[in-house]
Write a protein that holds these residues in place. Structure first.
Motif, PDB file in Angstrom:
ATOM      1  N   ALA A  79      13.640  19.188  21.155  1.00  0.00           N
ATOM      2  CA  ALA A  79      13.859  19.685  22.517  1.00  0.00           C
ATOM      3  C   ALA A  79      13.200  21.048  22.691  1.00  0.00           C
ATOM      4  CB  ALA A  79      15.353  19.770  22.825  1.00  0.00           C
ATOM      5  N   TYR A  80      13.290  21.903  21.667  1.00  0.00           N
ATOM      6  CA  TYR A  80      12.664  23.228  21.745  1.00  0.00           C
ATOM      7  C   TYR A  80      11.145  23.097  21.839  1.00  0.00           C
ATOM      8  CZ  TYR A  80      11.150  27.888  20.411  1.00  0.00           C
ATOM      9  OH  TYR A  80      10.524  29.099  20.369  1.00  0.00           O
ATOM     10  N   ASN A  81      10.570  22.236  20.994  1.00  0.00           N
ATOM     11  CA  ASN A  81       9.122  22.031  21.022  1.00  0.00           C
ATOM     12  C   ASN A  81       8.690  21.415  22.347  1.00  0.00           C
ATOM     13  OD1 ASN A  81       8.720  23.125  18.497  1.00  0.00           O
ATOM     14  ND2 ASN A  81       8.854  21.166  17.449  1.00  0.00           N
ATOM     15  N   ASP A  82       9.494  20.476  22.846  1.00  0.00           N
ATOM     16  CA  ASP A  82       9.200  19.847  24.135  1.00  0.00           C
ATOM     17  C   ASP A  82       9.236  20.890  25.248  1.00  0.00           C
ATOM     18  OD1 ASP A  82       8.701  17.567  25.838  1.00  0.00           O
ATOM     19  OD2 ASP A  82      10.793  17.720  26.493  1.00  0.00           O
ATOM     20  N   TYR A  83      10.212  21.791  25.179  1.00  0.00           N
ATOM     21  CA  TYR A  83      10.308  22.857  26.173  1.00  0.00           C
ATOM     22  C   TYR A  83       9.065  23.743  26.122  1.00  0.00           C
ATOM     23  CZ  TYR A  83      11.568  27.330  28.201  1.00  0.00           C
ATOM     24  OH  TYR A  83      11.557  28.484  28.921  1.00  0.00           O
ATOM     25  N   ARG A  84       8.642  24.098  24.898  1.00  0.00           N
ATOM     26  CA  ARG A  84       7.458  24.947  24.757  1.00  0.00           C
ATOM     27  C   ARG A  84       6.229  24.269  25.333  1.00  0.00           C
ATOM     28  NH1 ARG A  84       6.772  26.488  18.811  1.00  0.00           N
ATOM     29  NH2 ARG A  84       4.913  27.437  19.651  1.00  0.00           N
ATOM     30  N   VAL A  85       6.071  22.964  25.096  1.00  0.00           N
ATOM     31  CA  VAL A  85       4.919  22.226  25.619  1.00  0.00           C
ATOM     32  C   VAL A  85       4.971  22.188  27.142  1.00  0.00           C
ATOM     33  CG1 VAL A  85       3.907  19.912  25.775  1.00  0.00           C
ATOM     34  CG2 VAL A  85       4.528  20.852  23.553  1.00  0.00           C
ATOM     35  N   ARG A  86       6.166  21.889  27.688  1.00  0.00           N
ATOM     36  CA  ARG A  86       6.294  21.830  29.150  1.00  0.00           C
ATOM     37  C   ARG A  86       6.061  23.204  29.778  1.00  0.00           C
ATOM     38  NH1 ARG A  86      11.414  20.690  30.514  1.00  0.00           N
ATOM     39  NH2 ARG A  86      12.166  20.493  28.402  1.00  0.00           N
ATOM     40  N   PHE A  87       6.573  24.263  29.124  1.00  0.00           N
ATOM     41  CA  PHE A  87       6.384  25.618  29.638  1.00  0.00           C
ATOM     42  C   PHE A  87       4.908  25.978  29.661  1.00  0.00           C
ATOM     43  CE2 PHE A  87       6.021  30.216  29.023  1.00  0.00           C
ATOM     44  CZ  PHE A  87       6.769  30.672  30.104  1.00  0.00           C
ATOM     45  N   ARG A  88       4.205  25.674  28.569  1.00  0.00           N
ATOM     46  CA  ARG A  88       2.762  25.951  28.486  1.00  0.00           C
ATOM     47  C   ARG A  88       1.993  25.154  29.531  1.00  0.00           C
ATOM     48  NH1 ARG A  88      -0.716  29.818  26.961  1.00  0.00           N
ATOM     49  NH2 ARG A  88      -2.746  28.862  26.889  1.00  0.00           N
ATOM     50  N   PHE A  89       2.368  23.885  29.684  1.00  0.00           N
ATOM     51  CA  PHE A  89       1.720  23.022  30.678  1.00  0.00           C
ATOM     52  C   PHE A  89       1.904  23.604  32.076  1.00  0.00           C
ATOM     53  CE2 PHE A  89       1.954  19.565  33.764  1.00  0.00           C
ATOM     54  CZ  PHE A  89       0.733  18.955  33.556  1.00  0.00           C
ATOM     55  N   LYS A  90       3.140  24.031  32.401  1.00  0.00           N
ATOM     56  CA  LYS A  90       3.436  24.587  33.720  1.00  0.00           C
ATOM     57  C   LYS A  90       2.653  25.884  33.935  1.00  0.00           C
ATOM     58  CE  LYS A  90       5.800  24.223  37.512  1.00  0.00           C
ATOM     59  NZ  LYS A  90       5.463  23.205  38.474  1.00  0.00           N
ATOM     60  N   LYS A  91       2.568  26.707  32.901  1.00  0.00           N
ATOM     61  CA  LYS A  91       1.819  27.964  32.997  1.00  0.00           C
ATOM     62  C   LYS A  91       0.341  27.676  33.266  1.00  0.00           C
ATOM     63  CE  LYS A  91       0.835  32.195  30.489  1.00  0.00           C
ATOM     64  NZ  LYS A  91       0.860  32.857  29.202  1.00  0.00           N
ATOM     65  N   ASP A  92      -0.235  26.726  32.521  1.00  0.00           N
ATOM     66  CA  ASP A  92      -1.639  26.355  32.727  1.00  0.00           C
ATOM     67  C   ASP A  92      -1.859  25.798  34.127  1.00  0.00           C
ATOM     68  OD1 ASP A  92      -2.182  27.165  30.166  1.00  0.00           O
ATOM     69  OD2 ASP A  92      -2.268  25.134  29.318  1.00  0.00           O
ATOM     70  N   GLN A  93      -0.910  24.987  34.579  1.00  0.00           N
ATOM     71  CA  GLN A  93      -1.017  24.392  35.913  1.00  0.00           C
ATOM     72  C   GLN A  93      -0.984  25.482  36.984  1.00  0.00           C
ATOM     73  OE1 GLN A  93       2.128  21.644  36.821  1.00  0.00           O
ATOM     74  NE2 GLN A  93       1.058  20.772  38.550  1.00  0.00           N
ATOM     75  N   ASN A  94      -0.062  26.436  36.854  1.00  0.00           N
ATOM     76  CA  ASN A  94       0.014  27.533  37.828  1.00  0.00           C
ATOM     77  C   ASN A  94      -1.260  28.369  37.813  1.00  0.00           C
ATOM     78  OD1 ASN A  94       2.568  26.755  38.643  1.00  0.00           O
ATOM     79  ND2 ASN A  94       3.626  28.193  37.316  1.00  0.00           N
ATOM     80  N   GLN A  95      -1.798  28.621  36.624  1.00  0.00           N
ATOM     81  CA  GLN A  95      -3.052  29.385  36.505  1.00  0.00           C
ATOM     82  C   GLN A  95      -4.183  28.654  37.210  1.00  0.00           C
ATOM     83  OE1 GLN A  95      -3.758  32.417  34.949  1.00  0.00           O
ATOM     84  NE2 GLN A  95      -5.815  32.184  35.757  1.00  0.00           N
ATOM     85  N   MET A  96      -4.268  27.352  36.983  1.00  0.00           N
ATOM     86  CA  MET A  96      -5.331  26.554  37.587  1.00  0.00           C
ATOM     87  C   MET A  96      -5.201  26.514  39.110  1.00  0.00           C
ATOM     88  SD  MET A  96      -6.610  22.913  36.141  1.00  0.00           S
ATOM     89  CE  MET A  96      -6.490  23.519  34.489  1.00  0.00           C
ATOM     90  N   GLU A  97      -3.954  26.366  39.606  1.00  0.00           N
ATOM     91  CA  GLU A  97      -3.743  26.358  41.056  1.00  0.00           C
ATOM     92  C   GLU A  97      -4.114  27.711  41.669  1.00  0.00           C
ATOM     93  OE1 GLU A  97       0.307  25.088  41.543  1.00  0.00           O
ATOM     94  OE2 GLU A  97      -0.184  22.995  41.124  1.00  0.00           O
ATOM     95  N   GLY A  98      -3.801  28.806  40.966  1.00  0.00           N
ATOM     96  CA  GLY A  98      -4.188  30.139  41.445  1.00  0.00           C
ATOM     97  C   GLY A  98      -5.698  30.301  41.492  1.00  0.00           C
ATOM     98  N   ASP A  99      -6.380  29.809  40.440  1.00  0.00           N
ATOM     99  CA  ASP A  99      -7.849  29.871  40.418  1.00  0.00           C
ATOM    100  C   ASP A  99      -8.452  29.035  41.540  1.00  0.00           C
ATOM    101  OD1 ASP A  99      -7.766  31.555  38.250  1.00  0.00           O
ATOM    102  OD2 ASP A  99      -8.274  30.006  36.765  1.00  0.00           O
ATOM    103  N   LEU A 100      -7.851  27.880  41.819  1.00  0.00           N
ATOM    104  CA  LEU A 100      -8.341  27.036  42.916  1.00  0.00           C
ATOM    105  C   LEU A 100      -8.209  27.761  44.253  1.00  0.00           C
ATOM    106  CD1 LEU A 100      -9.458  24.354  43.989  1.00  0.00           C
ATOM    107  CD2 LEU A 100      -7.107  23.500  44.070  1.00  0.00           C
TER     108      LEU A 100
END
Length: 196
Positions: free
Chosen positions: A80-101
């Motif tokens: 669950a901790y590793n899954d949380y870290r992956v989801r958190f990283r994914f969300k961070k990357d997604q927000n970064q990409m949306e900001g760049d767009l």
């Protein structure tokens, strides 16, 4: 009566003495055997023979089961901790990409309007209006997060390519270069990772 040692008037003790046993010494020829008689265990309760062993075995099995369950729980927590870290990283990357767009769309709209272009080459090359944004949010609620990120990545790539080819502009450098050669020699690359 059972707690005290046997006296010389006891028939069993008398037989042992006739065979060479001396009080306080071990049994056997070399006197290495037991000194005290085997203690008598008085059974308490109504359990049958072997009940205590079965009870002890069940207790050990329960302890082993608890250990296994604890190990499973720890593995689940780790997952669950590793899954949380992956989801958190994914969300961070997604927000970064949306900001760049958004930055790309804003830059594209400004540069197009400066050049006198009233309608973008693609509707999503420019910052969406309030109505377009509402329509986009309704459709995105039905989409998967991964599909949304892939679509955002494709749009970002298309807009940045358009800006680089048309205006020699890099959103991460935030400048317009003199030309194609200037862009290729001075700009680190055409993605965010190249500019870190």
């Amino acid at each position: 009566m059972l707690q005290c040692s046997l006296g010389s008037d006891n028939k069993g003790f008398a037989l042992l003495q006739k065979m060479g046993y001396k009080a306080g010494r071990g049994l056997g020829r070399n006197e290495t055997g037991i000194i005290e008689p085997i203690p008598l265990e008085i059974k308490k309760g109504r359990g049958g023979i072997g009940h205590e062993k079965a009870k002890k075995r069940k207790a050990e099995e329960r302890m082993e089961h608890r250990k296994q369950m604890l190990q499973v729980k720890r593995q689940a927590e780790k997952f669950a901790y590793n899954d949380y870290r992956v989801r958190f990283r994914f969300k961070k990357d997604q927000n970064q990409m949306e900001g760049d767009l958004r930055k790309s769309q804003f830059a594209c709209q400004q540069l197009d309007e400066k050049k006198g272009i009233d309608i973008p080459e693609q509707t999503w090359y420019w910052v969406p209006t309030d109505q377009e944004e509402e329509d986009d949010q309704d459709t995105n609620q039905d989409d998967q997060d991964i599909g949304k990120m892939e679509a955002t990545e494709e749009k970002l790539q298309a807009v940045t390519d358009y800006l680089r080819k048309t205006y020699f502009y890099c959103i991460w450098c935030a400048i317009s270069y003199e030309g194609k050669e200037d862009l290729s020699s001075n700009c680190p690359g055409n993605c965010s990772a190249d500019h870190c």
